[in-house]
Design a protein around this motif. Structure first.
Motif, PDB file in Angstrom:
ATOM      1  N   LYS A  16     -54.404  85.898 -61.202  1.00  0.00           N
ATOM      2  CA  LYS A  16     -55.644  85.285 -61.667  1.00  0.00           C
ATOM      3  C   LYS A  16     -55.629  85.066 -63.176  1.00  0.00           C
ATOM      4  CE  LYS A  16     -60.660  86.020 -61.710  1.00  0.00           C
ATOM      5  NZ  LYS A  16     -61.758  86.960 -61.343  1.00  0.00           N
ATOM      6  N   CYS A  17     -56.091  83.906 -63.618  1.00  0.00           N
ATOM      7  CA  CYS A  17     -56.236  83.640 -65.054  1.00  0.00           C
ATOM      8  C   CYS A  17     -57.481  84.359 -65.551  1.00  0.00           C
ATOM      9  CB  CYS A  17     -56.362  82.139 -65.325  1.00  0.00           C
ATOM     10  SG  CYS A  17     -54.888  81.196 -64.872  1.00  0.00           S
ATOM     11  N   GLN A  18     -57.307  85.187 -66.563  1.00  0.00           N
ATOM     12  CA  GLN A  18     -58.406  85.988 -67.092  1.00  0.00           C
ATOM     13  C   GLN A  18     -58.609  85.693 -68.571  1.00  0.00           C
ATOM     14  OE1 GLN A  18     -56.379  89.604 -65.366  1.00  0.00           O
ATOM     15  NE2 GLN A  18     -58.501  90.177 -64.919  1.00  0.00           N
ATOM     16  N   GLY A  19     -59.740  86.198 -69.090  1.00  0.00           N
ATOM     17  CA  GLY A  19     -60.073  85.969 -70.483  1.00  0.00           C
ATOM     18  C   GLY A  19     -61.333  85.138 -70.609  1.00  0.00           C
ATOM     19  N   GLN A  20     -61.523  84.550 -71.767  1.00  0.00           N
ATOM     20  CA  GLN A  20     -62.721  83.758 -72.041  1.00  0.00           C
ATOM     21  C   GLN A  20     -62.390  82.634 -73.014  1.00  0.00           C
ATOM     22  OE1 GLN A  20     -64.694  87.141 -73.688  1.00  0.00           O
ATOM     23  NE2 GLN A  20     -66.064  87.408 -71.942  1.00  0.00           N
ATOM     24  N   ILE A  21     -63.115  81.530 -72.897  1.00  0.00           N
ATOM     25  CA  ILE A  21     -63.108  80.489 -73.911  1.00  0.00           C
ATOM     26  C   ILE A  21     -64.556  80.302 -74.345  1.00  0.00           C
ATOM     27  CG2 ILE A  21     -61.045  79.399 -72.963  1.00  0.00           C
ATOM     28  CD1 ILE A  21     -62.830  77.233 -71.756  1.00  0.00           C
ATOM     29  N   ILE A  22     -64.802  79.431 -75.312  1.00  0.00           N
ATOM     30  CA  ILE A  22     -66.180  79.263 -75.790  1.00  0.00           C
ATOM     31  C   ILE A  22     -66.592  77.798 -75.827  1.00  0.00           C
ATOM     32  CG2 ILE A  22     -66.092  81.354 -77.201  1.00  0.00           C
ATOM     33  CD1 ILE A  22     -66.021  79.393 -79.680  1.00  0.00           C
ATOM     34  N   ARG A  23     -67.901  77.619 -75.854  1.00  0.00           N
ATOM     35  CA  ARG A  23     -68.501  76.319 -76.128  1.00  0.00           C
ATOM     36  C   ARG A  23     -69.534  76.508 -77.228  1.00  0.00           C
ATOM     37  NH1 ARG A  23     -72.056  73.034 -71.724  1.00  0.00           N
ATOM     38  NH2 ARG A  23     -73.433  74.824 -72.051  1.00  0.00           N
ATOM     39  N   ILE A  24     -69.454  75.650 -78.247  1.00  0.00           N
ATOM     40  CA  ILE A  24     -70.463  75.639 -79.302  1.00  0.00           C
ATOM     41  C   ILE A  24     -71.326  74.396 -79.109  1.00  0.00           C
ATOM     42  CG2 ILE A  24     -70.901  75.602 -81.792  1.00  0.00           C
ATOM     43  CD1 ILE A  24     -68.155  76.811 -82.223  1.00  0.00           C
ATOM     44  N   MET A  25     -72.622  74.606 -78.958  1.00  0.00           N
ATOM     45  CA  MET A  25     -73.523  73.493 -78.758  1.00  0.00           C
ATOM     46  C   MET A  25     -74.881  73.819 -79.381  1.00  0.00           C
ATOM     47  SD  MET A  25     -74.423  71.417 -75.247  1.00  0.00           S
ATOM     48  CE  MET A  25     -75.308  72.789 -74.497  1.00  0.00           C
ATOM     49  N   ASN A  26     -75.393  72.886 -80.174  1.00  0.00           N
ATOM     50  CA  ASN A  26     -76.677  73.081 -80.853  1.00  0.00           C
ATOM     51  C   ASN A  26     -76.692  74.375 -81.664  1.00  0.00           C
ATOM     52  OD1 ASN A  26     -77.701  70.718 -79.640  1.00  0.00           O
ATOM     53  ND2 ASN A  26     -78.314  71.881 -77.803  1.00  0.00           N
ATOM     54  N   GLY A  27     -75.544  74.693 -82.270  1.00  0.00           N
ATOM     55  CA  GLY A  27     -75.453  75.857 -83.129  1.00  0.00           C
ATOM     56  C   GLY A  27     -75.246  77.169 -82.412  1.00  0.00           C
ATOM     57  N   LYS A  28     -75.271  77.170 -81.081  1.00  0.00           N
ATOM     58  CA  LYS A  28     -75.106  78.386 -80.308  1.00  0.00           C
ATOM     59  C   LYS A  28     -73.703  78.462 -79.707  1.00  0.00           C
ATOM     60  CE  LYS A  28     -80.021  78.663 -79.062  1.00  0.00           C
ATOM     61  NZ  LYS A  28     -80.999  78.727 -77.941  1.00  0.00           N
ATOM     62  N   VAL A  29     -73.188  79.682 -79.651  1.00  0.00           N
ATOM     63  CA  VAL A  29     -71.866  79.919 -79.074  1.00  0.00           C
ATOM     64  C   VAL A  29     -72.039  80.532 -77.685  1.00  0.00           C
ATOM     65  CG1 VAL A  29     -69.626  81.026 -79.362  1.00  0.00           C
ATOM     66  CG2 VAL A  29     -70.932  80.304 -81.376  1.00  0.00           C
ATOM     67  N   GLU A  30     -71.422  79.901 -76.687  1.00  0.00           N
ATOM     68  CA  GLU A  30     -71.529  80.378 -75.307  1.00  0.00           C
ATOM     69  C   GLU A  30     -70.147  80.735 -74.784  1.00  0.00           C
ATOM     70  OE1 GLU A  30     -73.316  77.247 -73.095  1.00  0.00           O
ATOM     71  OE2 GLU A  30     -74.865  76.878 -74.608  1.00  0.00           O
ATOM     72  N   LEU A  31     -70.081  81.783 -73.991  1.00  0.00           N
ATOM     73  CA  LEU A  31     -68.829  82.193 -73.365  1.00  0.00           C
ATOM     74  C   LEU A  31     -68.643  81.467 -72.032  1.00  0.00           C
ATOM     75  CD1 LEU A  31     -68.847  86.048 -73.911  1.00  0.00           C
ATOM     76  CD2 LEU A  31     -67.407  84.391 -75.071  1.00  0.00           C
ATOM     77  N   ILE A  32     -67.407  81.115 -71.756  1.00  0.00           N
ATOM     78  CA  ILE A  32     -67.039  80.553 -70.451  1.00  0.00           C
ATOM     79  C   ILE A  32     -65.956  81.450 -69.886  1.00  0.00           C
ATOM     80  CG2 ILE A  32     -66.052  78.579 -69.244  1.00  0.00           C
ATOM     81  CD1 ILE A  32     -67.165  76.789 -71.458  1.00  0.00           C
ATOM     82  N   GLU A  33     -66.185  81.950 -68.661  1.00  0.00           N
ATOM     83  CA  GLU A  33     -65.234  82.907 -68.044  1.00  0.00           C
ATOM     84  C   GLU A  33     -64.690  82.327 -66.745  1.00  0.00           C
ATOM     85  OE1 GLU A  33     -66.348  87.260 -69.046  1.00  0.00           O
ATOM     86  OE2 GLU A  33     -68.236  86.290 -68.417  1.00  0.00           O
TER      87      GLU A  33
END
Length: 383
Positions: free
Chosen positions: A366-383
């Protein structure tokens, strides 16, 4: 009659409001950031798919962007495929995709013309943290049964090196006093001959003027997106001098790198010029991760930039520090690194050294870890 016209006008307004609401939910000027992939093309594809930016080979949202933080190669056996995959995205979607240079790519580019920086061998010939034995087969026109024997012998020899804690003393060189001393006697000549061929083919694929070599030479060092500065390693006080507009700024650094990244220029540039030394430091620096560095972070960044995002320093998860203004984005996305760290383990089965002191575990698929999205000044995690 007036009332009859009023009803459809209300409907039009309602429909317009619904459309506006739906449209506002779509990612607008979103920036997705993917950390170090380290020789795992399957997980590279997995994380790109997680962004949902591409469907049926079409980029879905022209206001959204994707940034890779470098280190596409090493520590996993599909480095070439990972480079080719990321390269294809930058070529197909050049306005949307930015792929930065990592320290492992710069070491590969340096290895093409400098045999002496790491003592007995080159960086890619280290017995750990660099080129997996299986990786060499990606550069051969044909692979036969003897190649499989050689690669298997190199993996088994690596187990013995690690079990004796000889990581720093042994190189993957086709020499009797290096990795060959851990190869069974009846295989040494074959391994010696094939390993030399493998390593020449590997470097030749990244020469100046080749598709892969030229693409790596043209990678930017830094990028600004979503109000953040992205660089592979980090920014020191010395390196930040060159980020100021009056001292050249980001475009100058990226351009001067491209103009000096070829085989005949790269090592002299990185070793002897202030800009070259600053660039190498930005690819390898880890000092921004210290809590004591937070009060000084804003001074290191270009005007108008509020965040710094980096790869290079691995963890199992993305980390936010300095009130969310420092983003540590290397979450060990590559399965091979996540499974066995810097050591060369195949991952398809449990293996032990002959003395029992070192074990290569079976890898989690399984691919594990996290990437991010920055939108409207907020940072969100994508898992």
């Amino acid at each position: 009659m007036t009332l009859l016209w009023a009803i459809p006008s209300v409907a039009v307004v309602v429909v317009a409001l619904i459309y506006q609401k739906l449209h506002s939910l779509q990612p607008q000027n979103a920036v997705y950031v993917i950390g170090d992939l380290h020789g795992d093309v399957e997980c590279a594809r997995h994380w790109v798919n997680k962004t949902k930016l591409i469907r049926n080979h079409k980029w879905l949202d022209s206001s959204s962007f994707l940034v890779f933080l470098g280190d596409y190669i090493d520590k996993g056996p599909t480095s070439r495929q990972t480079v080719e995959f990321v390269k294809s995205l930058t070529e197909k979607y050049p306005q949307q995709v930015t792929a930065l240079l990592g320290n492992h790519e710069v070491e590969l580019l340096r290895d093409r013309s400098d045999p002496s920086r790491w003592g007995k061998g080159k960086y890619f010939q280290l017995a750990y943290a660099a080129t997996h034995p299986d990786e060499y087969l990606n550069y051969l026109d044909e692979v036969d049964s003897e190649d499989e024997i050689v690669v298997d012998a190199l993996y088994n020899a690596s187990l013995e090196v690690y079990s004796q804690n000889q990581h720093n003393n042994v190189f993957m060189l086709p020499n009797d006093d290096e990795i060959l001393q851990y190869i069974p006697t009846h295989l040494r000549q074959l391994v010696k001959e094939r390993l030399k061929v493998y390593q020449e083919a590997y470097l030749d694929a990244y020469r100046t003027g080749t598709p892969l070599g030229t693409w790596l030479e043209e990678r930017p060092i830094l990028a600004i997106a979503g109000g953040a500065l992205f660089v592979h390693g980090g920014v020191s006080g010395r390196a930040s001098y060159f980020l100021r507009d009056e001292n050249g700024g980001i475009n100058h650094l990226n351009n001067i790198w491209r103009n000096h990244s070829t085989e005949d220029k790269i090592n002299t540039f990185l070793d002897t010029t202030p800009e070259g030394q600053a660039i190498y430091e930005m690819l390898t620096f880890r000092g921004n991760h210290n809590d004591e560095a937070c009060p000084y972070l804003s001074r290191l960044l270009p005007e108008g930039v509020t965040r710094l995002g980096v790869g290079h320093t691995p963890g199992y998860n993305v980390k936010f520090k300095c009130d969310g203004n420092f983003l540590a984005l290397d979450s060990s996305l590559g399965r091979y690194f996540r499974n066995s760290g810097n050591e060369y383990c195949r991952g398809d089965k449990l293996q032990r050294s002959s003395n029992g002191r070192y074990t290569c575990r079976k890898m989690n698929d399984k691919c594990q870890g996290q990437i991010i999205r920055i939108m409207n000044g907020k940072v969100e995690l994508i898992e």
